[in-house]
Design a protein around this motif. Structure first.
Motif, short mmCIF file in Angstrom:
data_model
loop_
_atom_site.label_atom_id
_atom_site.label_comp_id
_atom_site.label_asym_id
_atom_site.label_seq_id
_atom_site.Cartn_x
_atom_site.Cartn_y
_atom_site.Cartn_z
N ASN A 105 -141.22 48.07 -18.28
CA ASN A 105 -140.48 46.79 -17.55
C ASN A 105 -141.16 46.49 -16.14
OD1 ASN A 105 -138.81 48.09 -19.29
ND2 ASN A 105 -137.16 47.33 -18.57
N PHE A 150 -142.40 40.96 -20.18
CA PHE A 150 -143.20 42.21 -20.13
C PHE A 150 -143.61 42.93 -21.49
CE2 PHE A 150 -138.85 44.19 -19.69
CZ PHE A 150 -139.34 45.35 -20.59
N TYR A 209 -131.76 44.87 -28.18
CA TYR A 209 -131.09 44.00 -27.46
C TYR A 209 -130.75 42.55 -27.88
CZ TYR A 209 -130.99 47.80 -23.86
OH TYR A 209 -130.98 48.96 -22.96
N CYS A 231 -132.01 47.78 -12.89
CA CYS A 231 -131.55 46.91 -14.12
C CYS A 231 -130.04 46.34 -13.73
CB CYS A 231 -131.70 47.49 -15.48
SG CYS A 231 -130.62 46.63 -16.82
N THR A 265 -131.42 37.70 -20.03
CA THR A 265 -132.76 37.32 -20.45
C THR A 265 -133.22 37.64 -21.86
OG1 THR A 265 -133.53 39.23 -19.48
CG2 THR A 265 -133.79 37.02 -18.20
N MET A 266 -132.66 38.62 -22.50
CA MET A 266 -132.90 38.95 -23.90
C MET A 266 -131.93 37.89 -24.67
SD MET A 266 -134.28 41.96 -24.92
CE MET A 266 -135.09 43.57 -24.00
N CYS A 269 -127.56 41.36 -21.55
CA CYS A 269 -128.78 40.92 -20.83
C CYS A 269 -129.13 39.65 -21.08
CB CYS A 269 -130.08 41.93 -21.32
SG CYS A 269 -131.24 41.74 -20.58
N CYS A 316 -137.23 39.61 -17.21
CA CYS A 316 -136.49 40.82 -16.97
C CYS A 316 -136.31 40.76 -15.43
CB CYS A 316 -137.56 42.20 -17.68
SG CYS A 316 -136.67 43.72 -16.80
N SER A 317 -135.00 40.98 -15.03
CA SER A 317 -134.68 40.89 -13.58
C SER A 317 -135.20 42.29 -12.79
CB SER A 317 -133.22 40.74 -13.47
OG SER A 317 -132.56 41.75 -13.95
N MET A 318 -135.30 43.54 -13.57
CA MET A 318 -135.83 44.46 -13.05
C MET A 318 -137.38 44.46 -12.80
SD MET A 318 -136.63 48.22 -14.56
CE MET A 318 -134.95 48.93 -14.82
N VAL A 374 -128.22 45.06 -15.39
CA VAL A 374 -127.20 45.17 -16.51
C VAL A 374 -126.90 46.72 -16.33
CG1 VAL A 374 -126.92 45.29 -18.86
CG2 VAL A 374 -128.60 43.50 -17.96
N HIS A 375 -127.70 47.66 -16.48
CA HIS A 375 -127.50 48.87 -16.59
C HIS A 375 -126.46 49.47 -15.14
CE1 HIS A 375 -129.86 48.96 -20.14
NE2 HIS A 375 -129.23 49.70 -20.50
N VAL A 404 -138.60 40.58 -24.35
CA VAL A 404 -138.66 39.64 -23.08
C VAL A 404 -140.26 39.73 -22.56
CG1 VAL A 404 -136.43 40.02 -22.06
CG2 VAL A 404 -138.09 42.02 -21.70
N GLU A 422 -131.45 53.85 -17.63
CA GLU A 422 -131.74 52.94 -16.24
C GLU A 422 -130.15 52.97 -15.62
OE1 GLU A 422 -132.74 49.08 -17.85
OE2 GLU A 422 -134.53 49.85 -18.59
FE1 SF4 Z 1 -134.55 44.04 -17.90
FE2 SF4 Z 1 -132.19 45.14 -17.84
FE3 SF4 Z 1 -132.66 43.28 -19.62
FE4 SF4 Z 1 -133.81 45.63 -19.85
S1 SF4 Z 1 -131.58 45.15 -19.74
S2 SF4 Z 1 -134.77 43.70 -20.38
S3 SF4 Z 1 -134.19 46.26 -17.83
S4 SF4 Z 1 -132.67 43.21 -17.13
#
Ligand code: SF4
Ligand code: 13P
Length: 377
Positions: free
Chosen positions: A149, A91, A54, A237, A331-332, A329, A115-117, A239-240, A89, A265
Motif C-alpha cells: 500500500n 497502488f 473489499y 489505515c 476508496t475501494m 473503505c 488509499c488513504s494509507m 479504516v482498520h 485501488v 493493519e
Molecule cells: Fe487503504 Fe485502508 Fe482502504 Fe486498505 S482499507 S485500501 S489500507 S484505506
C-alpha cells in the motif's frame, strides 16, 4: 495459474465512438449487470478482471480472480490477457502494471480509488528520512521494506536501496529476509503492520521507533535512531484504526467462545487481544477451516465481513463485524458497477480509459522490489 489469450475465441476491441462516464453514473446499479456481462463476453480472453476482497458485491461478482493484495499481484504477473481491469485501488493497479508483460494495459475503473494509507508517505519524505540515516551512517545497515500500500516511487526507492515490498500475507518473511542483510528495517508506511510483524518475531516494542515525517528529523535523535531495530513510518489505515481493544472486550463479553480475527493493519493493542491475525485471504481461510457452529468477530472492511457472513451462514458458522458501526473503505467503494461498465464498454469500442502506467525509470526498480517479494513469499 497461467492465463493465455485464446486468440480464436477472443473478440478484440473495435474502434468506435466514445462512451461518456456521465451517461452511466445516472443509471441504477442493477441495470449495469447485463451490460457488464455482455461486454465481458465480447472481450473474451483478451481481458482479465481482478477483484480485491473489499470490492462491492455488484462489482466483485464479475471478477475472474478475487484475492488479497499478494494473490492479485501474482495473478497480474501471470496472466497473458492483454487488458487487466483492476477492481481495487490505485497502488494495486500500479503494481499490476509494474509486474505486467510488454503490451499489457492496466485499467482502474475509477481513478479516484486511492488509499488513504498510501497517501501518508510521499517519496520526498522518504528521501528525507533516508538522508538522516545516511548522515548518521545508519543507512548502510538499514533495509527499507514498503507495504504494498504505497506509491510505485516508494517501491522503486526500496528496490534501489536493497529492500523489497511486502503484503500483509508475507510481511514476516520480508522481515526475515531484511534482517539477514541488515541490522535495522525501515518499514513504510503502516506503523501497525510493521509493529505487529516485528513484535511477532520477538523484537521488543522498545526497539521499534516511530519516524514522524511531519516532525524535524522524524522526531528522533541520532541515539534513538541508532538504537532502533525497526523504524516505523507514522502511517496507518483509517479504516482498520477504528477497531479498538474495547470492541474485542465487548464481543467477548456478549458472545462467550467467539473467536476474534483481525487484519494486521489494526492497532497493536487490538491485535494482541485477537485470537488470530491475517490478510484478507487468510481471514477467509481461518473461517473456512473452522468447524460448524463456530462464531467469529472479524476486524476488517465491512464488505468482506458481510460477504463472509452470508457465505458461511450456509455452513452454520456465524460471522459478525468487530465494530457494530462497520468499517467501510470509501476508496475501494469508488469502483462502482457504472465505472466498471463504462471501462468495459469503452474497451469493446476500442478505447482504453483510465489506464495506469508507471514511468519506465520508476518501473525498473519497483519491479526489483516486487520480484524480491514474490521470491521471498
Ligand atoms: Fe487503504 Fe485502508 Fe482502504 Fe486498505 S482499507 S485500501 S489500507 S484505506
Ligand atoms: P490484503 O493484502 O490483506 O488484501 O490487504 C489489503 C488492504 O489494503 C487492506 O487494507
Amino acid at each position: 495459474m497461467n492465463l493465455v489469450i485464446d486468440e480464436e475465441t477472443a473478440v478484440l476491441p473495435q474502434a468506435g465512438s466514445a462512451c461518456s462516464l456521465e451517461n452511466y453514473l445516472a443509471l441504477p446499479d442493477h441495470s449495469m449487470d447485463s451490460r457488464i456481462a455482455a461486454a465481458r463476453a465480447q472481450l473474451g480472453a483478451t481481458t482479465v478482471l481482478l477483484g480485491h476482497h473489499y470490492q462491492r458485491d455488484e462489482v466483485v461478482r464479475f471478477a475472474d480472480f478475487t484475492g488479497d493484495s499478494y494473490k492479485l499481484s501474482k495473478a497480474a504477473a501471470e496472466t497473458g490477457a492483454r487488458y487487466i481491469i483492476f477492481c481495487g485501488v490505485h497502488f494495486m493497479a500500479e503494481s499490476a502494471d509494474i509486474l505486467g508483460r510488454d503490451g499489457q494495459q492496466v485499467i482502474l475503473p475509477d481513478l479516484n480509488a486511492g488509499c488513504s494509507m498510501a497517501d501518508l508517505a510521499e517519496i520526498s519524505q522518504v528521501e528525507d528520512c533516508w538522508e538522516a540515516l545516511e548522515r548518521f551512517h545508519l543507512a548502510e545497515e538499514t533495509i527499507p521494506i514498503t507495504y504494498m500500500n504505497s506509491t510505485a516511487a516508494i517501491k522503486a526507492f526500496c528496490g534501489e536501496h536493497g529492500g523489497l515490498v511486502c503484503t500483509s500475507s508475507n510481511a514476516g518473511a520480508a522481515f526475515h529476509w531484511a534482517f539477514a542483510r541488515g541490522k535495522r528495517v525501515l518499514f513504510l508506511p503502516d506503523q501497525h503492520l510493521g509493529r505487529n510483524t516485528g513484535y511477532a518475531m520477538g523484537i521488543p516494542l522498545a526497539e521499534m521507533t516511530v519516524w514522524d515525517p511531519w516532525s524535524v528529523q522524524g522526531g528522533q535523535t541520532r541515539e534513538s535512531l541508532t538504537a532502533s531495530r525497526v523504524l516505523l513510518w507514522k502511517g496507518h489505515c483509517a479504516v482498520h484504526q477504528r477497531f479498538l481493544p474495547s470492541h474485542v472486550d465487548q464481543v467477548r463479553a456478549k458472545y462467550p467462545g467467539i473467536q476474534v480475527i483481525v487484519h494486521p493493519e489494526c492497532r497493536f493493542e487490538v491485535c494482541q487481544k485477537a485470537d488470530a491475525l491475517g490478510s484478507t485471504e487468510r481471514l477467509i481461510a481461518l473461517i473456512e477451516k473452522a468447524p460448524a457452529g463456530s462464531m467469529f468477530a472479524v476486524g476488517t472492511e465491512i464488505h468482506l465481513v458481510n460477504r463472509m457472513a452470508r457465505r458461511f451462514a450456509a455452513e452454520d458458522k456465524r460471522v459478525i463485524t468487530l465494530d457494530d458501526t462497520g468499517c467501510l473503505c470509501t476508496t475501494m467503494y469508488r469502483i462502482s458497477p457504472q465505472h466498471l461498465a463504462w471501462a468495459l464498454e469503452n474497451l469493446v469500442a476500442g478505447r482504453v480509459v483510465n489506464r495506469i502506467q508507471v514511468r519506465p525509470e520508476v518501473k525498473q526498480w519497483a519491479r526489483v522490489a516486487l520480484d524480491r517479494m514474490l521470491e521471498v513469499a
